[in-house]
Motif scaffolding. Structure first.
Motif, PDB file in Angstrom:
ATOM      1  N   ILE A   1       0.968  -1.109  -0.100  1.00 11.40           N
ATOM      2  CA  ILE A   1      -0.527   0.133   0.286  1.00 11.40           C
ATOM      3  C   ILE A   1       0.775   1.362   0.014  1.00 11.40           C
ATOM      4  O   ILE A   1       0.915   2.483  -0.647  1.00 11.40           O
ATOM      5  CB  ILE A   1      -1.237   0.125   0.982  1.00 11.40           C
ATOM      6  N   ASN A   2       2.093   1.144   0.639  1.00 11.69           N
ATOM      7  CA  ASN A   2       2.903   2.347   1.037  1.00 11.69           C
ATOM      8  C   ASN A   2       3.499   2.588  -0.501  1.00 11.69           C
ATOM      9  O   ASN A   2       3.547   3.737  -0.857  1.00 11.69           O
ATOM     10  CB  ASN A   2       3.654   2.041   1.967  1.00 11.69           C
ATOM     11  N   GLN A   3       3.721   1.757  -1.149  1.00  7.74           N
ATOM     12  CA  GLN A   3       4.470   1.610  -2.554  1.00  7.74           C
ATOM     13  C   GLN A   3       3.416   2.465  -3.820  1.00  7.74           C
ATOM     14  O   GLN A   3       3.495   3.143  -4.092  1.00  7.74           O
ATOM     15  CB  GLN A   3       5.409   0.900  -3.085  1.00  7.74           C
ATOM     16  N   PHE A   4       2.091   1.658  -3.799  1.00  2.43           N
ATOM     17  CA  PHE A   4       1.357   1.820  -3.973  1.00  2.43           C
ATOM     18  C   PHE A   4       1.154   3.851  -4.477  1.00  2.43           C
ATOM     19  O   PHE A   4       0.770   4.170  -5.163  1.00  2.43           O
ATOM     20  CB  PHE A   4       0.066   1.340  -4.128  1.00  2.43           C
TER      21      PHE A   4
ATOM     22  N   GLY B   1      -0.420   3.206  11.653  1.00  6.00           N
ATOM     23  CA  GLY B   1       0.421   3.741  12.359  1.00  6.00           C
ATOM     24  C   GLY B   1       1.429   3.032  11.030  1.00  6.00           C
ATOM     25  O   GLY B   1       2.118   3.450  11.019  1.00  6.00           O
ATOM     26  N   ASN B   2       1.400   2.711  10.478  1.00  4.75           N
ATOM     27  CA  ASN B   2       1.835   1.545   9.389  1.00  4.75           C
ATOM     28  C   ASN B   2       2.397   2.144   8.350  1.00  4.75           C
ATOM     29  O   ASN B   2       2.626   1.637   7.169  1.00  4.75           O
ATOM     30  CB  ASN B   2       2.100   0.332   9.045  1.00  4.75           C
ATOM     31  N   THR B   3       1.058   3.470   7.839  1.00  2.00           N
ATOM     32  CA  THR B   3       0.789   3.412   6.826  1.00  2.00           C
ATOM     33  C   THR B   3       0.591   4.812   6.231  1.00  2.00           C
ATOM     34  O   THR B   3       0.606   6.153   5.311  1.00  2.00           O
ATOM     35  CB  THR B   3      -0.265   2.783   5.555  1.00  2.00           C
ATOM     36  N   SER B   4       0.941   5.803   7.732  1.00  4.24           N
ATOM     37  CA  SER B   4       0.733   7.699   7.401  1.00  4.24           C
ATOM     38  C   SER B   4       2.592   7.618   6.732  1.00  4.24           C
ATOM     39  O   SER B   4       3.295   7.577   8.244  1.00  4.24           O
ATOM     40  CB  SER B   4       0.670   7.800   9.186  1.00  4.24           C
ATOM     41  N   THR B   5       2.323   8.244   5.940  1.00  4.89           N
ATOM     42  CA  THR B   5       3.958   9.054   5.545  1.00  4.89           C
ATOM     43  C   THR B   5       4.172   9.524   5.044  1.00  4.89           C
ATOM     44  O   THR B   5       2.610  10.512   5.344  1.00  4.89           O
ATOM     45  CB  THR B   5       3.729   7.551   4.166  1.00  4.89           C
ATOM     46  N   GLU B   6       5.413  10.047   5.286  1.00  2.93           N
ATOM     47  CA  GLU B   6       5.594  12.386   4.416  1.00  2.93           C
ATOM     48  C   GLU B   6       4.667  12.350   3.581  1.00  2.93           C
ATOM     49  O   GLU B   6       4.035  13.213   2.756  1.00  2.93           O
ATOM     50  CB  GLU B   6       7.010  11.683   4.005  1.00  2.93           C
ATOM     51  N   HIS B   7       4.114  11.220   2.933  1.00  6.10           N
ATOM     52  CA  HIS B   7       3.427  11.856   1.144  1.00  6.10           C
ATOM     53  C   HIS B   7       1.570  11.054   0.976  1.00  6.10           C
ATOM     54  O   HIS B   7       0.988  12.032   0.590  1.00  6.10           O
ATOM     55  CB  HIS B   7       4.038  11.071   0.253  1.00  6.10           C
ATOM     56  N   ALA B   8       2.042  10.372   2.318  1.00  2.00           N
ATOM     57  CA  ALA B   8       0.497  10.410   2.234  1.00  2.00           C
ATOM     58  C   ALA B   8       0.054  10.254   3.883  1.00  2.00           C
ATOM     59  O   ALA B   8      -0.753   9.170   3.679  1.00  2.00           O
ATOM     60  CB  ALA B   8       0.060   8.958   1.161  1.00  2.00           C
ATOM     61  N   PRO B   9      -0.204  11.515   4.414  1.00  5.30           N
ATOM     62  CA  PRO B   9      -0.894  11.451   5.764  1.00  5.30           C
ATOM     63  C   PRO B   9      -2.378  10.322   5.868  1.00  5.30           C
ATOM     64  O   PRO B   9      -3.352  10.736   4.971  1.00  5.30           O
ATOM     65  CB  PRO B   9      -0.266  12.381   6.220  1.00  5.30           C
ATOM     66  N   TRP B  10      -2.435   9.953   7.596  1.00  2.00           N
ATOM     67  CA  TRP B  10      -3.709   9.370   7.839  1.00  2.00           C
ATOM     68  C   TRP B  10      -3.767  10.262   9.006  1.00  2.00           C
ATOM     69  O   TRP B  10      -2.801  11.310   9.664  1.00  2.00           O
ATOM     70  CB  TRP B  10      -3.281   8.435   8.710  1.00  2.00           C
ATOM     71  N   TYR B  11      -5.132  10.835   8.947  1.00  2.00           N
ATOM     72  CA  TYR B  11      -5.070  12.096   9.918  1.00  2.00           C
ATOM     73  C   TYR B  11      -7.160  11.000  11.014  1.00  2.00           C
ATOM     74  O   TYR B  11      -7.571  10.511  10.459  1.00  2.00           O
ATOM     75  CB  TYR B  11      -6.387  13.215   9.660  1.00  2.00           C
ATOM     76  N   VAL B  12      -6.445  10.752  12.152  1.00  2.00           N
ATOM     77  CA  VAL B  12      -7.495  10.259  12.757  1.00  2.00           C
ATOM     78  C   VAL B  12      -7.926  11.508  13.530  1.00  2.00           C
ATOM     79  O   VAL B  12      -8.051  12.027  14.212  1.00  2.00           O
ATOM     80  CB  VAL B  12      -7.233   9.618  14.217  1.00  2.00           C
ATOM     81  N   VAL B  13      -9.405  11.876  13.078  1.00  5.65           N
ATOM     82  CA  VAL B  13     -10.379  12.757  13.706  1.00  5.65           C
ATOM     83  C   VAL B  13     -11.268  12.245  13.860  1.00  5.65           C
ATOM     84  O   VAL B  13     -12.058  11.518  14.459  1.00  5.65           O
ATOM     85  CB  VAL B  13     -11.094  13.112  11.507  1.00  5.65           C
ATOM     86  N   PRO B  14     -11.715  13.378  14.981  1.00  4.04           N
ATOM     87  CA  PRO B  14     -12.668  12.670  16.367  1.00  4.04           C
ATOM     88  C   PRO B  14     -14.233  12.999  15.546  1.00  4.04           C
ATOM     89  O   PRO B  14     -14.414  14.152  14.856  1.00  4.04           O
ATOM     90  CB  PRO B  14     -12.027  14.021  17.544  1.00  4.04           C
ATOM     91  N   ALA B  15     -14.414  12.040  15.796  1.00  2.00           N
ATOM     92  CA  ALA B  15     -16.017  11.872  15.320  1.00  2.00           C
ATOM     93  C   ALA B  15     -17.331  11.619  16.049  1.00  2.00           C
ATOM     94  O   ALA B  15     -18.176  11.400  15.082  1.00  2.00           O
ATOM     95  CB  ALA B  15     -15.501  11.147  13.922  1.00  2.00           C
ATOM     96  N   ASN B  16     -17.315  11.805  17.319  1.00  2.00           N
ATOM     97  CA  ASN B  16     -18.455  11.471  17.997  1.00  2.00           C
ATOM     98  C   ASN B  16     -19.137  12.516  18.085  1.00  2.00           C
ATOM     99  O   ASN B  16     -20.325  12.718  18.100  1.00  2.00           O
ATOM    100  CB  ASN B  16     -18.446  12.084  19.153  1.00  2.00           C
ATOM    101  N   ASN B  17     -18.545  14.045  17.428  1.00  2.00           N
ATOM    102  CA  ASN B  17     -19.766  15.205  17.739  1.00  2.00           C
ATOM    103  C   ASN B  17     -19.218  15.519  15.591  1.00  2.00           C
ATOM    104  O   ASN B  17     -18.438  15.690  15.508  1.00  2.00           O
ATOM    105  CB  ASN B  17     -19.005  16.803  18.172  1.00  2.00           C
TER     106      ASN B  17
END
Ligand code: AMP
Ligand code: MG
Length: 313
Positions: A194-197, A260-276
């Motif tokens: 996935i990271n390479q893709f 944790g394994n796929t948040s990269t410099e070029h394709a970041p993950w955001y963990v967004v608080p979503a109860n509200n």
């Protein structure tokens, strides 16, 4: 030609190749940290802190799904949400006209996590012609007969477009792992694949942004109950959601490791608080608007000599 010369030439070529790849990657890294580029940086909402730093690992328990900064109610965020929607609409129209690059947004969440609601509320007002939403369910027989990325790759947005993945290639390290659909020797190497893709996509002009909508188990219960209670929402209820809910902890572990394994410099993950829901919409709208602004899409130069052009009667 002496062997030594050949080696030196090969080494120089490989250095050039690497330098070119590094330069392209560096540009992507800038757009992956838009707050360093935009003229009007956060704090409100302070979304960069929801980005998962590459290599840092992730503990979902450390992210409070109820977080909403100082905002208390939906109406507190509406003007800011409206402003960011307008920014997205304007920047999307430039991206479309420029017709050079694209944006891929990945949305992942537990059932009832708000993927559909996010698409509806954040993209309100965006020209549908420049957007495409792809929703991924369990693979068909034909899809399952190919490598796991095959069906996703076909839906990667073409130049000028914003593509939204409602579920994505991440299901192949999430549901597939939790439900034991393939053995670990098959799903574990997929993080790297996935990271390479995604890296390859960014090198061909696709900006990749990934959001995990983080709700609590209690909040999921409330949302499932409200689907049961409201006749107009019953269609959304699926008995399968109850079965998946029993695997909540296994899903959390799978999300944690995947993100944790796929948040990269070029394709970041955001963990967004979503109860509200309203705070979730604001954080995502702001992140997308800032990322688009950092990309700085431009209207193409008009044809020359237009001042002298008259349209015949
Ligand atoms: P929904 O998005 O609620 O309509 O549900 C779609 C279902 O498809 C979910 O239960 C997903 O877990 C499932 N699904 C999506 N992608 C995959 C996949 N690659 N393999 C197996 N199941 C999947
Ligand atoms: Mg569902």
């Amino acid at each position: 030609m002496a062997d030594g010369t050949r080696t030196t030439r090969a080494a120089a070529e490989s250095r050039r190749t690497r330098a070119a790849a590094d330069a392209a990657t560096e540009e992507k890294t800038r757009t992956a940290r838009p707050e360093l580029v935009v003229a009007d940086p956060p704090p409100e909402p302070d979304y960069p802190r929801y980005r998962v730093e590459p290599g840092a690992g992730l503990r979902l328990a450390d992210v409070d799904p109820d977080e909403s900064e100082h905002f208390r109610k939906k109406k507190d965020v509406l003007p800011e949400l409206e402003r960011n929607r307008d920014r997205i609409a304007e920047l999307q129209s430039r991206l479309y006209a420029e017709n050079r690059r694209s944006v891929l947004l990945v949305l992942q969440a537990m059932d009832t996590g708000g993927k559909d609601g996010t698409i509806k509320h954040v993209f309100e007002g965006v020209n549908p012609q420049g957007c495409q939403v792809s929703s991924f369910k369990a693979p068909s027989a034909e899809e399952a007969a190919h490598d796991f990325l095959w069906r996703y790759h076909q839906h990667v947005p073409s130049r000028g477009m914003i593509g939204i993945f409602n579920r994505s290639h991440y299901e192949d390290v999430l549901v597939v792992r939790v439900k034991d659909l393939v053995p670990e020797e098959v799903w574990r190497p997929r993080y790297e694949v996935i990271n390479q893709f995604e890296h390859a996509l960014t090198l061909s002009g696709v900006t990749v942004l990934k959001f995990y909508l983080h709700i609590s188990k209690d909040e999921q219960k409330r949302r499932l109950e409200s689907r049961l209670a409201d006749p107009d929402k019953r269609w959304k209820f699926s008995a399968n959601d109850l079965r998946e809910r029993r695997h909540w902890d296994a899903y959390m572990a799978a999300f944690e490791e995947a993100i944790g394994n796929t948040s990269t410099e070029h394709a970041p993950w955001y963990v967004v608080p979503a109860n509200n829901k309203w705070y979730r919409n604001l954080v995502i709208a702001r992140t997308i608007a800032d990322t688009l602004e950092a990309m700085d899409p431009r209207y193409p130069e008009p044809e020359e000599g237009l001042d002298a052009v008259a349209v015949d009667d």
